[in-house]
Design a protein around this motif. Structure first.
Motif, mmCIF file in Angstrom:
data_model
loop_
_atom_site.group_PDB
_atom_site.id
_atom_site.type_symbol
_atom_site.label_atom_id
_atom_site.label_comp_id
_atom_site.label_asym_id
_atom_site.label_seq_id
_atom_site.Cartn_x
_atom_site.Cartn_y
_atom_site.Cartn_z
ATOM 1 N N ILE A 169 0.840 -1.209 0.000
ATOM 2 C CA ILE A 169 0.000 0.000 0.000
ATOM 3 C C ILE A 169 0.866 1.246 0.000
ATOM 4 C CG2 ILE A 169 -1.769 1.272 1.279
ATOM 5 C CD1 ILE A 169 -2.711 -1.451 2.380
ATOM 6 N N LEU A 196 -2.597 -3.017 -5.122
ATOM 7 C CA LEU A 196 -3.791 -2.837 -4.303
ATOM 8 C C LEU A 196 -4.699 -4.067 -4.411
ATOM 9 C CD1 LEU A 196 -4.767 0.900 -4.941
ATOM 10 C CD2 LEU A 196 -3.334 -0.076 -3.138
ATOM 11 N N SER A 199 -3.190 -6.759 -2.391
ATOM 12 C CA SER A 199 -3.390 -6.502 -0.957
ATOM 13 C C SER A 199 -4.788 -6.910 -0.520
ATOM 14 C CB SER A 199 -3.157 -5.016 -0.645
ATOM 15 O OG SER A 199 -1.814 -4.658 -0.870
ATOM 16 N N LEU A 398 -9.459 0.122 0.722
ATOM 17 C CA LEU A 398 -8.773 -0.199 -0.531
ATOM 18 C C LEU A 398 -9.762 -0.290 -1.698
ATOM 19 C CD1 LEU A 398 -6.164 -2.865 0.663
ATOM 20 C CD2 LEU A 398 -5.717 -0.510 -0.026
ATOM 21 N N LEU A 418 -6.418 5.416 0.747
ATOM 22 C CA LEU A 418 -5.159 4.679 0.870
ATOM 23 C C LEU A 418 -4.555 4.872 2.256
ATOM 24 C CD1 LEU A 418 -3.486 5.320 -2.623
ATOM 25 C CD2 LEU A 418 -4.493 3.179 -1.792
ATOM 26 N N ALA A 421 -6.590 2.905 4.785
ATOM 27 C CA ALA A 421 -6.249 1.476 4.765
ATOM 28 C C ALA A 421 -4.975 1.214 5.557
ATOM 29 C CB ALA A 421 -6.092 0.999 3.328
#
Length: 449
Positions: A169, A196, A199, A398, A418, A421
């Motif tokens: 991230i 992303l 993730s 995200l 972002l 997250a």
């Protein structure tokens, strides 16, 4: 609740008679204060760390010797808590232990709060919050598999996975911030969303272990039910691998319930052997049947046992029908060693005498609670509501970031989810914390941990 500048002391071993007891101490001045009540060749404060010294605990007011002890010395920052600390190994007599504690509490120490030693380890960056939670999980693990999974978390497996996701991230955030700083040079550069997406998948995988983790941590309740003499007590003994319940041909032998913890393929189970369900004029047996019904209602799963030599009675049909309305049920066709009757559809054939069919029953239990079997104890499993919430918040953020990117939103708008997250993952590991969260976690620890 926690005054972290104090010197603290607590019994770290269970209270009661034992060969040895251990009293833990920690705090900036803990070794200096210990000098006042210890008599030996060397003072604790003048002893190197990772050293054991021999001597006596004394009452400084009277010079009376209280106990002969060994003291393990740990110097900051190379200790469990990151502070100067010590462990007094004394004789495990409750009277002597209490006397030593009283002397400590009147000579510069106070009694430690639950989990305070581990909290100080966290505050002093000796461990992250996932490792701190793993300490309690190891102490309370009900099966060997649960203990091994907790041990791997203590070794940092969960932290490493979370940290790796954070780095993915962060790389995207760095790209976004670079484009914000130099918009004229990077106008034609597109944000790479692959990291992303990766993730999100990794977070999904962790969230997918939550139910398994909770069951491994807390266990499930299973009630054995059926008519009298169906074989409930025999199955209870078979599952425990010991003769715990009385087995008899006399109807109504079990008048109250028995309970015991066991492990089924690493899953902790609290198993109940209940009274046979039938109409009874005996007030004691009737009360046992009433309690059996209450246990079935509170259990996660009911195993209903039918005697195959008799077959399914009208009473069995009524019982099964009523249980199926409120609970998951596994139906067992018992005593197959004595009967040639084929099991009805949906029943597992079983002989408690020979054990035939028992493996199929265990497999059915695992399937019925809908958990994935953890074959490899190196698997990372989450098991706390706090961890689940942090991961869900991070994943949602995200998804918002991906939507913003695909919709062509301004970069400063993309950066907000972002960062959110990242913050949620930071809260999970303890980089971002609040007093309320810490108190909620550590108040459930043992005193002395």
């Amino acid at each position: 609740m926690y005054q972290l500048d104090d010197n603290i002391a607590a019994l770290a071993t269970p209270w009661g008679k034992s060969a040895i007891a251990i009293i833990r101490l920690s705090g900036r001045d803990s070794l200096i204060n210990l000098d006042k009540i210890f008599k030996g060749k060397k003072k604790p404060s003048a002893t190197e760390g990772y050293t054991i010294i021999y001597g006596h605990i004394i009452d400084p007011a009277t010079e009376e010797k209280i106990d002969e002890v060994l003291i393990s010395i740990f110097k900051a920052p190379n200790s469990y808590t990151g502070e100067n600390s010590a462990e007094i190994n004394c004789h495990g007599n409750p009277v002597g232990i209490q006397r030593i504690l009283n002397i400590l509490y009147t000579n510069g120490f106070r009694e430690a709060e639950p989990g305070e030693f581990t909290l100080r380890a966290f505050i002093n960056r000796k461990m992250d919050l996932t490792r701190a939670e793993a300490v309690q999980e190891i102490v309370s693990a009900k099966t060997e598999q649960a203990r091994e999974l907790a041990l791997h978390k203590l070794e940092g497996k969960l932290f490493s996975e979370i940290d790796s996701i954070k780095q993915e991230i962060l790389s995207t955030i760095a790209q976004v911030e670079l484009m914000l700083d130099y918009p004229e040079e990077d106008a034609n550069i597109n944000i790479n969303t692959d990291k992303l997406t990766d993730s999100i998948e990794r977070i999904k995988n962790l969230l997918g272990t939550y139910k398994t983790g909770r069951i491994l941590k807390e266990g499930i309740k299973i009630a054995l039910a059926g008519n009298t003499n169906a074989g409930k007590s025999s199955l209870f003994n078979l599952m425990l691998k010991e003769d715990r319940a009385i087995v008899s041909d006399i109807h109504g032998t079990t008048r109250d319930y028995l309970e015991s913890w066991l492990s089924i393929k690493g899953m902790p189970v609290l198993l109940y052997d209940t009274a046979g369900i039938r109409k009874s004029e005996d007030p004691i047996e009737a009360e046992g049947i009433k309690r059996s019904r209450l246990l079935m209602e509170s259990s996660n799963l009911v195993i209903y046992i039918v005697d195959s030599t008799i077959g399914i009675t009208d009473e069995d049909d009524d019982n099964i029908s009523s249980i199926e309305k409120i609970k998951k049920i596994i139906k067992v066709w018992n005593k197959t060693d004595l009967s040639k009757k084929s099991p009805p559809a949906g029943f597992i054939p079983l002989s408690c005498k020979t054990g035939e069919g028992f493996k199929e029953l265990e497999d059915a239990i695992i399937r019925s609670v809908s958990i994935a079997a953890v074959e490899d104890t190196h698997t990372i499993v989450i098991d706390s509501d706090r961890q689940k919430r942090c991961l869900e918040e991070s994943m949602d953020a995200l998804f918002h970031a991906l939507d913003a990117i695909s919709n062509g939103e301004p970069l400063d708008i993309v950066a907000v989810p972002l960062r959110a997250a990242l913050n949620s993952l930071g809260e999970l590991t303890g980089e971002i914390n609040s007093e309320d969260i810490l108190e909620q976690i550590f108040c459930n620890f043992c005193v002395g941990k």
